[in-house]
Design an enzyme around this catalytic site. Structure first.
Site, PDB file in Angstrom:
ATOM      1  CB  SER A  69      -0.992  -0.056   1.164  1.00 23.01           C
ATOM      2  OG  SER A  69      -1.999   0.919   0.953  1.00 23.01           O
ATOM      3  CE  LYS A  73      -2.452   0.521  -3.156  1.00 22.41           C
ATOM      4  NZ  LYS A  73      -3.856   0.766  -3.447  1.00 22.41           N
ATOM      5  CB  ALA A 134      -8.769   9.980 -12.732  1.00 24.19           C
ATOM      6  CB  ALA A 137     -10.091   4.013  -5.675  1.00 23.67           C
ATOM      7  N   GLY A 258     -18.475   1.076  -0.405  1.00 23.28           N
ATOM      8  CA  GLY A 258     -17.268   0.386  -0.858  1.00 23.28           C
ATOM      9  C   GLY A 258     -16.896  -0.858  -0.078  1.00 23.28           C
TER      10      GLY A 258
HETATM   11  P1  NAD Z   1      -6.573   9.438  -4.421  1.00 24.51           P
HETATM   12  O1  NAD Z   1      -6.094  10.544  -3.567  1.00 24.51           O
HETATM   13  O2  NAD Z   1      -5.593   8.624  -5.183  1.00 24.51           O
HETATM   14  O3  NAD Z   1      -7.624  10.043  -5.505  1.00 24.51           O
HETATM   15  C1  NAD Z   1      -8.652  10.924  -5.121  1.00 24.51           C
HETATM   16  C2  NAD Z   1      -9.446  11.358  -6.353  1.00 24.51           C
HETATM   17  O4  NAD Z   1     -10.533  12.168  -5.934  1.00 24.51           O
HETATM   18  C3  NAD Z   1      -8.658  12.189  -7.359  1.00 24.51           C
HETATM   19  O5  NAD Z   1      -9.129  11.887  -8.649  1.00 24.51           O
HETATM   20  C4  NAD Z   1      -9.019  13.638  -6.988  1.00 24.51           C
HETATM   21  O6  NAD Z   1      -8.955  14.483  -8.103  1.00 24.51           O
HETATM   22  C5  NAD Z   1     -10.456  13.468  -6.524  1.00 24.51           C
HETATM   23  N1  NAD Z   1     -10.854  14.441  -5.505  1.00 24.51           N
HETATM   24  C6  NAD Z   1     -10.260  14.669  -4.326  1.00 24.51           C
HETATM   25  N2  NAD Z   1     -10.925  15.614  -3.634  1.00 24.51           N
HETATM   26  C7  NAD Z   1     -11.961  15.982  -4.403  1.00 24.51           C
HETATM   27  C8  NAD Z   1     -13.021  16.919  -4.239  1.00 24.51           C
HETATM   28  N3  NAD Z   1     -13.125  17.664  -3.127  1.00 24.51           N
HETATM   29  N4  NAD Z   1     -13.921  17.035  -5.225  1.00 24.51           N
HETATM   30  C9  NAD Z   1     -13.828  16.291  -6.339  1.00 24.51           C
HETATM   31  N5  NAD Z   1     -12.845  15.392  -6.555  1.00 24.51           N
HETATM   32  C10 NAD Z   1     -11.930  15.244  -5.592  1.00 24.51           C
HETATM   33  O7  NAD Z   1      -7.458   8.513  -3.482  1.00 24.51           O
HETATM   34  P2  NAD Z   1      -7.849   6.972  -3.706  1.00 24.51           P
HETATM   35  O8  NAD Z   1      -6.815   6.117  -3.112  1.00 24.51           O
HETATM   36  O9  NAD Z   1      -8.217   6.786  -5.119  1.00 24.51           O
HETATM   37  O10 NAD Z   1      -9.131   6.835  -2.772  1.00 24.51           O
HETATM   38  C11 NAD Z   1     -10.345   7.485  -3.125  1.00 24.51           C
HETATM   39  C12 NAD Z   1     -11.494   6.913  -2.301  1.00 24.51           C
HETATM   40  O11 NAD Z   1     -11.677   5.530  -2.616  1.00 24.51           O
HETATM   41  C13 NAD Z   1     -11.288   6.959  -0.790  1.00 24.51           C
HETATM   42  O12 NAD Z   1     -12.522   7.252  -0.190  1.00 24.51           O
HETATM   43  C14 NAD Z   1     -10.876   5.553  -0.428  1.00 24.51           C
HETATM   44  O13 NAD Z   1     -11.252   5.201   0.880  1.00 24.51           O
HETATM   45  C15 NAD Z   1     -11.696   4.764  -1.427  1.00 24.51           C
HETATM   46  N6  NAD Z   1     -11.136   3.445  -1.708  1.00 24.51           N
HETATM   47  C16 NAD Z   1     -11.942   2.373  -1.470  1.00 24.51           C
HETATM   48  C17 NAD Z   1     -11.481   1.117  -1.729  1.00 24.51           C
HETATM   49  C18 NAD Z   1     -12.381  -0.056  -1.458  1.00 24.51           C
HETATM   50  O14 NAD Z   1     -11.901  -1.195  -1.508  1.00 24.51           O
HETATM   51  N7  NAD Z   1     -13.646   0.179  -1.199  1.00 24.51           N
HETATM   52  C19 NAD Z   1     -10.196   0.911  -2.260  1.00 24.51           C
HETATM   53  C20 NAD Z   1      -9.401   2.038  -2.516  1.00 24.51           C
HETATM   54  C21 NAD Z   1      -9.888   3.311  -2.226  1.00 24.51           C
END
Ligand code: NAD
Length: 288
Positions: A69, A73, A134, A137, A258
């Protein structure tokens, strides 16, 4: 645990920093115990600086594999021997499998997303998805959905640090899959609404709705949602996000958090290491 650990126990790791809060050790060790598998899963504080030595140790100790993680990654990729096609497209690895000294990197978040929908009897293959976000996740979801046969992807992102990643994702998906992907500015609300209304499923992978943005949502107008739209929020804490509440207020029948994705991404890694199906319902009961 002492009944299970012996001289033959096979070790699987989790290499990240910080990582001591993770639910993955509880998930995997309970699944090993339930199935009577002689494996143990341990979390290790591995910073980016320590990563090369940790991957060497994985080889030296003949560990079966590891989860990876943040912040590792992407940094782990040059240290591996092979990449699964999805991991190569995503440009990130969350699971390593060690086959007799050959280390292969996989990404299971997108598999978890697709499987979570399958578990609910929802097949998005051949349909259009609008996807907000993007980042890590969002990239994994977009790539796996495209590889699995989603026909159209409308990806929305702010013009922030992830915009270039979104550009890259759309280009790769169009070049390498049969899915037609387009990139849209999240700032354009009319376009956002129109694309959602033309979709089979709307997925939010932005994390808006969890801390520190708990109680917030990108869409607070129920009239954006049709009853037969599928709405999926990757957030699992809280279990009910503001987005989900708005979708339910609109009468949307299929609204998901999720949690299923989180369990199924773990189950996909479990299967890669052990060849066995994780008892997902049992693990769900234990963890939640
Ligand atoms: P990340 O920081 O890599 O990406 C965040 C994304 O959200 C980016 O595209 C960013 O531009 C956008 N963003 C951030 N703040 C924003 C806002 N205020 N308005 C609009 N867009 C916004 O994060 P990540 O690792 O991709 O995680 C994102 C979410 O997915 C988290 O809530 C995480 O807990 C969840 N997640 C869930 C699982 C699962 O298995 N359910 C797995 C991975 C991540």
């Amino acid at each position: 645990m002492t009944e299970r650990i012996d001289g033959h126990t096979i070790l699987i790791g989790l290499m990240a920093y910080p990582i001591r809060h993770s639910m993955s050790p509880t998930m995997h060790n309970n699944a090993f115990a339930k199935l009577g598998l002689n494996y143990a899963y341990l979390a290790f504080d591995v910073t980016a600086e320590k990563l090369p030595a940790a991957i060497n140790a994985l080889r030296t100790l003949d560990m079966r594999g590891s989860n990876i993680s943040m912040p590792n990654k992407q940094k782990v990729i040059p240290l591996l021997d092979k990449l699964d096609p999805a991991a190569e497209m995503v440009g990130a690895v969350n699971t390593i499998v060690n086959d007799d000294g050959v280390l292969t990197g996989y990404t299971t978040d997108g598999i978890g997303f697709m499987k979570a929908l399958d578990d609910e009897g929802i097949d998005i293959r051949g349909h259009k998805m609008t996807l907000a976000g993007a980042g890590g996740a969002g990239t994994a979801i977009a790539v796996q959905a495209a590889l699995d046969g989603v026909s159209e992807l409308s990806i929305f992102n702010l013009h922030d640090a992830e915009w270039d990643n979104a550009v890259r994702n759309v280009k790769l998906i169009n070049e390498r899959t049969d899915c037609h992907a387009t990139l849209h500015a999240l700032e354009d609300r009319d376009d956002f609404k129109a694309e959602i209304q033309d979709s089979f499923i709307y997925t939010d992978s932005t994390g808006v709705g969890m801390k520190p943005l708990e109680g917030q949502t990108l869409i607070d107008d129920p009239s954006w949602f049709r009853k037969d739209l599928v709405v999926f929020d990757t957030v699992y804490a809280p279990r009910m996000t503001k987005l989900m509440a708005v979708a339910q207020a609109a009468g949307v029948e299929h609204v998901f958090n999720g949690l299923g994705m989180m369990l199924e991404q773990g189950a996909a890694a479990f299967k890669l290491w052990t060849g066995e199906d994780m008892p997902v319902d049992y693990i769900h009961q234990i963890l939640f």
